[in-house]
Design an enzyme around this catalytic site. Sequence first.
Site, PDB file in Angstrom:
ATOM      1  N   SER A   1      40.560 -15.031  -0.087  1.00 16.94           N
ATOM      2  CA  SER A   1      41.536 -16.062   0.283  1.00 16.94           C
ATOM      3  C   SER A   1      42.958 -15.521   0.432  1.00 16.94           C
ATOM      4  CB  SER A   1      41.498 -17.176  -0.748  1.00 16.94           C
ATOM      5  OG  SER A   1      40.177 -17.453  -1.121  1.00 16.94           O
TER       6      SER A   1
ATOM      7  N   ARG B   1      48.797  -9.120   4.108  1.00 18.94           N
ATOM      8  CA  ARG B   1      49.739  -9.113   2.990  1.00 18.94           C
ATOM      9  C   ARG B   1      49.103  -9.861   1.835  1.00 18.94           C
ATOM     10  NH1 ARG B   1      51.467 -12.884   6.626  1.00 18.94           N
ATOM     11  NH2 ARG B   1      51.232 -15.037   5.919  1.00 18.94           N
TER      12      ARG B   1
ATOM     13  N   ASP C   1      38.598 -18.688   2.713  1.00 18.68           N
ATOM     14  CA  ASP C   1      38.115 -19.857   1.964  1.00 18.68           C
ATOM     15  C   ASP C   1      38.218 -21.150   2.777  1.00 18.68           C
ATOM     16  OD1 ASP C   1      40.875 -19.785   1.817  1.00 18.68           O
ATOM     17  OD2 ASP C   1      40.998 -20.338  -0.293  1.00 18.68           O
TER      18      ASP C   1
HETATM   19 MG    MG Z   1      39.512 -21.437  -4.036  1.00 20.08          MG
END
Ligand code: MG
Length: 488
Positions: A114, A129, A167
């Site tokens: 994520s 990043r 995600d």
């Molecule tokens: Mg999560």
Amino acid sequence: MSQIPTYVTAVPNGTEKGLYMAVDLGGTNFRVCSIHLNGDTTFNLTFIKVPIPKELMVAQSSQELFAFLAKQIEIFLKTHHEQHFEAHVRRRLTISSPDGYKDENVFRLGFTFSFPVRQVGINKGTLIRWTKGFDIPDAVGKDVCALLQDEIDKLHLPVKVAALVNDTVGTLMARSYTSPGKTGTVLGAIFGTGTNGAYVEKLANIKKPMTGDYDKSTGDMVINTEWGSFDNQLNVLPNTTWDIELDKASVNPGIQMYEKRVSGMFLGEIVRLVLQDMLKNPSISLFKDENSSHNDWRSTTSIAQQSGVYQQWGLDTSIMSVAAADNTPELSTLRQELESVLHIYSPALEDAQAFKAIAGAVGRRAARLSAVAIAAVVLQTGKMTDPSSEGEPIDIGVDGSLVEHYPYFRDMIYETLRAIDGIGEEGAKRIRIGIAKDGSGVGAALIALVAAGMEKTKDTADYLGELRLSAKRNDLTAVPEDSEATAD
Ligand code: MG
Ligand code: ADP
């Protein structure tokens, strides 16, 4: 905004089947799970969840973090798939040639990662990043799937990193697999440690050059917006002295400015900074004895020196949920929580009321800003005005502790949607926001399934693609289906 093409060109319809593994590196926890997709919009899921050690978020080298992740995968396999694991070890030991054994027994794993990634293939992507307090410089620019596979291989685990999944995309896929009715989901959104959204865009609207192969037949592609970095210039976002203070002391000043006003990692810190200012102000009597002396309970209010109120990130957003949920006249649950979690002893009713008001304002602002992102995507899809989708629900999957646990977060989103031009009362009724339960696991499994299918049909992929195209050209109705891809 980054608006990253994901090369995912369709959302599932609930008939997908197979056994897959998935891992999810969020901002706070690491989850490892195996998912059995039953093919009837249901699934069975087994998982373990471990907090990511703080020191690994800022480790000297990325190898330290990824070795920890691989270790958790090993623990999971030993605990929940012992037979599978043992059989693999036996095979490995009895087979002389390393590629002599069938890799059918190797779990295909979807890696939910994520953080912003430049995706260059279904299981390949380089880190752009870090966000959410992570900072391991040597990982930037590297392929995160390779980093994980290397550590998995060092432990000789029967696992292949088959797909890299954001995600948000996982949430979108999972919600689409399980969502009721025929309409596919249009947006997957996260309100957890951080915030972000991925939605289905028309290929014709995508102006970015795209390398790599993808299926053009659906006419759509999922875009990962990375909306956490919306309006870093602060042209329209609200900005208070506490927002400024929070940003300055963060590891990434000036970026993720929308996220810093919306998501779980930051809301508690904003509340803490407000409290800190109030405590410094002699004309404000917050958590001071004057209140409690003519109040109930014990007589002295005090804040322990080690209280999180005095430390950066010391106030977890979850206490805001307690504050929002406690509507009793005495606020006794909240006052207990202030004692046990924040070490603020014997807070007066007025103190707790003040805390609730501040936390409520910060939480409500976050929900209203969240609604803006959701509304923007809904308007972009054109479904509000498209006569062919009139009256149909517009399905949205959400995931993350904030939207799941903060009381009335979704209600406050709806309240805002009704007030937004182009949506209004009627529009808001059509928008169906549902939690994508176990979204990251199921979503990653679904994308691993797509990836496994691509592996199996590697030789025939072009052939099938050709066949489909020519079928379309000739307006044939009988089109051969892809063989069903399963890992078990
Ligand atoms: Mg999560
Ligand atoms: P991740 O982002 O790692 O996937 P979560 O979705 O669980 O994990 O989000 C964790 C974030 O949610 C943390 O910032 C935490 O402060 C916040 N959080 C956890 N529990 C609650 C709660 N009950 N109410 C509001 N926020 C919460």
